[in-house]
Design a protein around this motif. Structure first.
Motif, mmCIF file in Angstrom:
data_model
loop_
_atom_site.group_PDB
_atom_site.id
_atom_site.type_symbol
_atom_site.label_atom_id
_atom_site.label_comp_id
_atom_site.label_asym_id
_atom_site.label_seq_id
_atom_site.Cartn_x
_atom_site.Cartn_y
_atom_site.Cartn_z
ATOM 1 N N GLY A 1 77.858 98.071 52.959
ATOM 2 C CA GLY A 1 77.675 98.690 54.259
ATOM 3 C C GLY A 1 76.375 99.467 54.381
ATOM 4 N N LEU A 2 75.867 99.555 55.620
ATOM 5 C CA LEU A 2 74.607 100.240 55.915
ATOM 6 C C LEU A 2 74.837 101.289 56.994
ATOM 7 C CD1 LEU A 2 72.306 97.086 55.994
ATOM 8 C CD2 LEU A 2 72.550 98.734 54.114
ATOM 9 N N TYR A 3 73.982 102.317 56.963
ATOM 10 C CA TYR A 3 74.216 103.456 57.857
ATOM 11 C C TYR A 3 72.937 104.268 58.007
ATOM 12 C CZ TYR A 3 76.403 107.730 59.698
ATOM 13 O OH TYR A 3 76.752 108.796 60.479
ATOM 14 N N ASN A 4 72.760 104.885 59.157
ATOM 15 C CA ASN A 4 71.888 106.055 59.286
ATOM 16 C C ASN A 4 72.244 106.812 60.559
ATOM 17 O OD1 ASN A 4 70.377 104.718 61.378
ATOM 18 N ND2 ASN A 4 69.003 103.862 59.839
ATOM 19 N N MET A 5 71.750 108.054 60.642
ATOM 20 C CA MET A 5 72.045 108.886 61.800
ATOM 21 C C MET A 5 70.954 109.941 61.948
ATOM 22 S SD MET A 5 75.168 111.414 60.639
ATOM 23 C CE MET A 5 74.836 112.927 59.682
ATOM 24 N N PRO A 6 70.768 110.467 63.186
ATOM 25 C CA PRO A 6 69.790 111.533 63.376
ATOM 26 C C PRO A 6 70.292 112.833 62.747
ATOM 27 C CG PRO A 6 71.027 111.181 65.388
ATOM 28 C CD PRO A 6 71.454 110.109 64.434
ATOM 29 N N GLY A 7 69.376 113.613 62.184
ATOM 30 C CA GLY A 7 69.792 114.840 61.519
ATOM 31 C C GLY A 7 70.506 114.534 60.221
ATOM 32 N N GLY A 8 71.029 115.580 59.602
ATOM 33 C CA GLY A 8 71.735 115.419 58.343
ATOM 34 C C GLY A 8 73.154 115.927 58.433
ATOM 35 N N PHE B 1 70.168 119.449 55.815
ATOM 36 C CA PHE B 1 69.957 119.687 57.250
ATOM 37 C C PHE B 1 69.329 118.473 57.929
ATOM 38 C CE2 PHE B 1 67.370 121.859 60.682
ATOM 39 C CZ PHE B 1 68.451 122.133 61.505
ATOM 40 N N LEU B 2 68.314 117.896 57.324
ATOM 41 C CA LEU B 2 67.652 116.723 57.893
ATOM 42 C C LEU B 2 67.655 115.534 56.932
ATOM 43 C CD1 LEU B 2 64.544 118.342 59.647
ATOM 44 C CD2 LEU B 2 66.558 117.364 60.750
ATOM 45 N N ALA B 3 68.512 115.580 55.921
ATOM 46 C CA ALA B 3 68.529 114.500 54.933
ATOM 47 C C ALA B 3 68.903 113.174 55.594
ATOM 48 C CB ALA B 3 69.529 114.831 53.818
ATOM 49 N N GLY B 4 68.013 112.208 55.512
ATOM 50 C CA GLY B 4 68.240 110.900 56.102
ATOM 51 C C GLY B 4 67.711 110.745 57.510
ATOM 52 N N HIS B 5 67.242 111.826 58.136
ATOM 53 C CA HIS B 5 66.773 111.723 59.518
ATOM 54 C C HIS B 5 65.588 110.782 59.641
ATOM 55 C CE1 HIS B 5 65.898 113.037 63.646
ATOM 56 N NE2 HIS B 5 64.628 113.007 63.282
ATOM 57 N N ASP B 6 64.678 110.812 58.669
ATOM 58 C CA ASP B 6 63.509 109.949 58.742
ATOM 59 C C ASP B 6 63.897 108.478 58.749
ATOM 60 O OD1 ASP B 6 64.450 110.159 56.140
ATOM 61 O OD2 ASP B 6 62.473 110.031 55.211
ATOM 62 N N ALA B 7 64.961 108.134 58.007
ATOM 63 C CA ALA B 7 65.418 106.735 58.002
ATOM 64 C C ALA B 7 65.922 106.326 59.378
ATOM 65 C CB ALA B 7 66.515 106.548 56.953
ATOM 66 N N TRP B 8 66.604 107.246 60.069
ATOM 67 C CA TRP B 8 67.082 106.951 61.434
ATOM 68 C C TRP B 8 65.898 106.718 62.362
ATOM 69 C CZ3 TRP B 8 66.080 109.883 65.842
ATOM 70 C CH2 TRP B 8 66.758 109.483 66.993
ATOM 71 N N ALA B 9 64.910 107.616 62.321
ATOM 72 C CA ALA B 9 63.757 107.486 63.210
ATOM 73 C C ALA B 9 63.012 106.177 62.964
ATOM 74 C CB ALA B 9 62.821 108.675 63.021
ATOM 75 N N GLU B 10 62.959 105.746 61.713
ATOM 76 C CA GLU B 10 62.247 104.514 61.361
ATOM 77 C C GLU B 10 63.108 103.266 61.528
ATOM 78 O OE1 GLU B 10 61.132 105.172 57.328
ATOM 79 O OE2 GLU B 10 60.027 107.013 57.795
ATOM 80 N N GLY B 11 64.421 103.454 61.746
ATOM 81 C CA GLY B 11 65.314 102.303 61.795
ATOM 82 C C GLY B 11 65.528 101.671 60.438
#
Length: 802
Positions: free
Chosen positions: A757-764, A774-784
């Motif tokens: 499975g794959l996932y991302n979301m804005p913010g952490g 707090f923002l862990a993973g946010h950059d991945a969401w912004a980049e898709g």
């Protein structure tokens, strides 16, 4: 000596002030540190059956493991409170109309709007009916929330800034969080009916049928039905058509589309096992919501014994504060997902009055005396406000434009909310999941599911009204004379429409019309999206063919091709012929950018995309401007675009057929109308202080994702906001992206194969600015950029013992 002494005392004073500032900063930092969540160690927790562990990975995603479902519910509440309590508090206060207690008189208008529904009283009544295992789970969750709050060494930082103290959590509060989602997802239905009512009053039947089409060929429905033939184009437009905009000529021009006014939300889809590489279904979901920090959702993995499978593992997202269940995700056998259904779930019923019947109102059920409920709204820094709710048998009374309406909303029904969503945790097949969805007490959603054996299905999850009123009548305010009765009770589960294993091996929904034939009347139309997004998602998924994997399926939600706006670019180019460019250098630059700064996508560097999109919205301003000015007088949220989401198709037809009776006054031709729209776009960009070449889509579509406290304390925005990323994507394509609205999560998985499975979301995961999450993973969401759905290596472990 005196001079030297003066300098000495000055230096001492400066040193003292600096010392005090440093001490204050140190104190603030220590306070903030004290309100961070506990990640490691051991805590005693009365009422546990056995030890419970909470392991967190590098992104703060918890894996909660316990010996019973109730123990896991307790730990879920503990973690939610420590990471997200203020968010939870805002949700319960939003539903109950209690925000002014935190934010003062400026929150009173919103509190009055929401207090009208008396959801706190409804929560108390619903809780009195709740018993058995579901009540046990809710009570254990509440106990965990309060223990988690109490375990913080300092109260959450937001309360230090608001000067308030956090209130203990109650079971009623968890129900209020669900009603907050009713408000979020269905709050546009009433202003939509107001807008449609105005248009009905100011248009003849033929004009209204043309302006408000119920379906079109662009719709890709689940039953594959053909849309009805378009309504004939009347010879003449209504009087309000194309009237003056009514704005201050000296004020800067602002296009209606600048605020992302067409933001509606969510995509979900499923691919049957016959078309996947693994043979298991693939289910994908990206729910579109308003974006802020922390994000709406909190990702979790829950593990506990289950006699049916030995050890149950639930994977997905939770809603902090809501009853403790996985909102969308997988139980290892079935995966499920949501998009907002836009079913017709509310009627505005105009109430009759008679001077001879003082204090009474007339409804389709006859004359009655409304009950009065006095609500006291606490206000920070001011006396409490006495707010009187008048309620009829059909619902509370709302006054709009001097008229009284009963708000007959499914959210008021006693069956609108229950804890049946928990039953999805043990569903073994798509058939079982669809049966649960039809009795789920949540805001009505498109429910798309797939199972490990490759089956896929769709139905509506949540409560639907049982209607006798034709859909074409129910979308307008109803008269009190009884000729058009409102809905009565809820639709039986056996009557819910459903689609199971369609022939093309896929199901897509994106807030547009789901059905063209049988079953459509049970859903109604509460404001379906235009349909371009679902058409692009449907066709894009078909183009992937068979034997796709999870990564390929995930990519369908990131499709930012500008297929819809491309037609508006074509029209703008056609209008900008040689005669239109003569002596008009800005128009020539507009055309040059349409031709050269266009890659067929909603790309951040594309000026052509923005200009084509703004051209469409400028036409909307010119042709619907007078209507919008009048609608704003009735309800600030009511607009012509809300009345009929298919307005771009209406305009496209007019531009194609160019009927003289619809040419607005003051324009010699339809080309002149389009050139006026282009000139309006140019003027709006100039009013922003930009050149056309600098007006890229990314310059407009820049993320503005921040903690709500940053609005009250702007000086702290640098700590409480995500980076201002320039975002590709837009409304009428799968990759929905706006400054404050968009994909609140992206999840794609196969049940039983969650490791893929794959996932991302804005913010952490955390709402705390000092937390590493707090923002862990946010950059991945912004980049898709997709990340693994399951947590990585456990780095912290918190144990709860009896």
């Amino acid at each position: 000596m005196r001079k030297r002494g003066w300098k000495t005392w000055t230096l001492r004073a400066i040193t003292a002030v600096l010392g005090l500032v440093l001490l204050a900063l140190l104190g603030a930092w220590l306070y903030l540190r004290g309100s961070l969540a506990q990640l490691d160690g051991e805590r005693k927790a009365p009422g546990l059956a056995a030890e419970v562990t909470v392991g967190r990975d590098q992104a703060g995603v918890p894996v909660i493991q316990g010996a019973s479902r109730a123990d896991v519910a307790y730990a879920t509440g503990f973690v939610h409170a420590q990471e997200r309590f203020f968010q939870m508090d805002l949700l319960r206060r939003t539903a109950a109309g209690e925000l002014a207690e935190l934010f003062g008189p400026k929150a009173l208008p919103l509190d009055r709007e929401h207090r009208l529904h008396r959801f706190r009283a409804r929560a108390e009544a619903m809780l009195a009916r709740l018993a058995g295992p579901e009540r046990v789970l809710l009570d254990r969750y509440v106990a965990g929330v309060n223990d988690g709050l109490d375990a913080l060494r300092a109260r959450p930082f937001e309360y230090a800034l608001t000067g308030a103290a956090p209130r203990p959590w109650t079971a009623q509060d968890s129900l209020l969080v669900v009603w907050a989602m009713y408000i979020d997802l269905q709050n546009n239905v009433a202003p939509r009916e107001i807008a449609r009512g105005w248009m009905r009053e100011h248009s003849d039947p033929a004009q209204l049928a043309f302006l408000l089409p119920a379906a079109s060929a662009i719709d890709a429905t689940l039953d594959g039905g053909a849309p009805p033939a378009p309504a004939p184009l009347p010879a003449h437009a209504p009087d309000w058509w194309g009237g003056a905009l009514g704005t201050n000529a000296q004020a800067p021009i602002k296009l209606a589309g600048a605020d992302f006014a067409d933001a509606v939300g969510s995509n979900n889809y499923a691919v049957a096992g016959a078309r996947t590489a693994s043979g298991a279904a693939i289910v994908s979901d990206d729910m579109h919501l308003g974006l802020q920090l922390p994000n709406t959702w909190f990702r979790m993995v829950l593990r506990f014994p289950d006699p049916a499978v030995g050890q149950r593992r639930l994977v997905g997202v939770t809603l902090p504060g809501a009853p403790p269940s996985i909102i969308v995700g997988s139980n290892g056998q079935v995966a499920w997902s949501f998009t907002n259904s836009y079913a017709d779930l509310l009627d505005l019923v105009e109430l009759g009055t008679d001077a001879a019947k003082a204090g009474q109102v007339r409804t389709p059920n006859g004359w009655e005396t409304p009950r009065e409920h006095v609500e006291l709204i606490a206000v920070k820094g001011a006396p409490a406000e006495r707010f009187v709710v008048r309620e009829t048998s059909l619902g509370p009374i709302r006054t709009v434009g001097g008229r009284d309406y009963a708000v007959h909303w499914i959210a008021h029904d006693p069956q609108a909310l229950n804890l049946n969503h928990l039953k999805l945790e043990s569903a073994r097949s798509v058939d079982e999941a669809l049966a649960v969805a039809a009795i789920d007490g949540i805001p009505a959603q498109n429910f798309v599911a797939g199972d490990a054996r490759g089956n896929i299905g769709w139905t509506i999850a949540g409560v639907l009204p049982r209607r006798s009123t034709p859909p074409e009548v129910a979308t307008f305010p109803l008269d009190p004379d009884g000729r058009a009765p409102t809905w009565q009770g809820v639709l039986p589960a056996a009557d819910y429409p459903r689609v199971l294993n369609p022939g093309d091996g896929q199901i897509t929904t994106a807030n547009s019309r789901q059905l063209m034939g049988a079953g459509a009347e049970r859903i109604g139309d509460g404001g379906f999206d235009l349909g371009a997004r679902n058409r692009q998602l449907h066709d894009g998924l078909l183009a992937l063919g068979g034997r796709m994997d999870v990564r390929q399926a995930f990519g369908a939600s990131l499709d930012d091709r500008a297929l819809f706006i491309a037609e508006w670019r074509r029209r703008a180019l056609a209008a900008l012929d040689a005669s239109a460019l003569n002596g008009k250098p800005q128009r020539a630059e507009f055309r040059r950018l349409l031709e050269t700064s266009w890659d067929g996508r909603a790309s951040v560097d594309s000026s052509g995309y923005r200009l084509a999109r703004d051209f469409m919205w400028a036409l909307y301003d010119l042709l619907y401007g007078q209507a919008n000015a009048a609608l704003k007088e009735r309800d600030p949220k009511a607009t012509a675009a809300l009345a009929g989401s298919r307005w771009p198709l209406v305009l496209a037809r007019l531009l194609d057929e160019q009927p003289p009776g619809w040419l607005p006054g003051g324009y010699p031709s339809w080309q002149a109308v389009q050139l006026a729209a282009i000139d309006r776009v140019i003027a709006a960009i100039e009013d922003e202080g930009k050149n056309l070449a600098d007006a890229s889509w990314g310059a407009r579509n820049t993320a503005n994702v921040a903690h709500p406290i940053s609005m009250a304390v702007p000086a702290l925005r640098f700590l409480l906001a995500a980076p201002g990323d320039r975002l590709p994507g837009d409304a009428h394509m799968p990759r929905v992206a706006g400054p404050k609205f968009g994909q609140s999560e992206r999840m794609t998985l196969s049940p039983g194969r969650e490791e893929e499975g794959l996932y991302n979301m804005p913010g952490g995961q955390s709402g705390h600015p000092l937390s590493p999450y707090f923002l862990a993973g946010h950059d991945a969401w912004a980049e898709g950029r997709p990340l693994p759905l399951l947590p990585g290596k456990i780095q912290h472990t918190l144990r709860f013992v009896r």
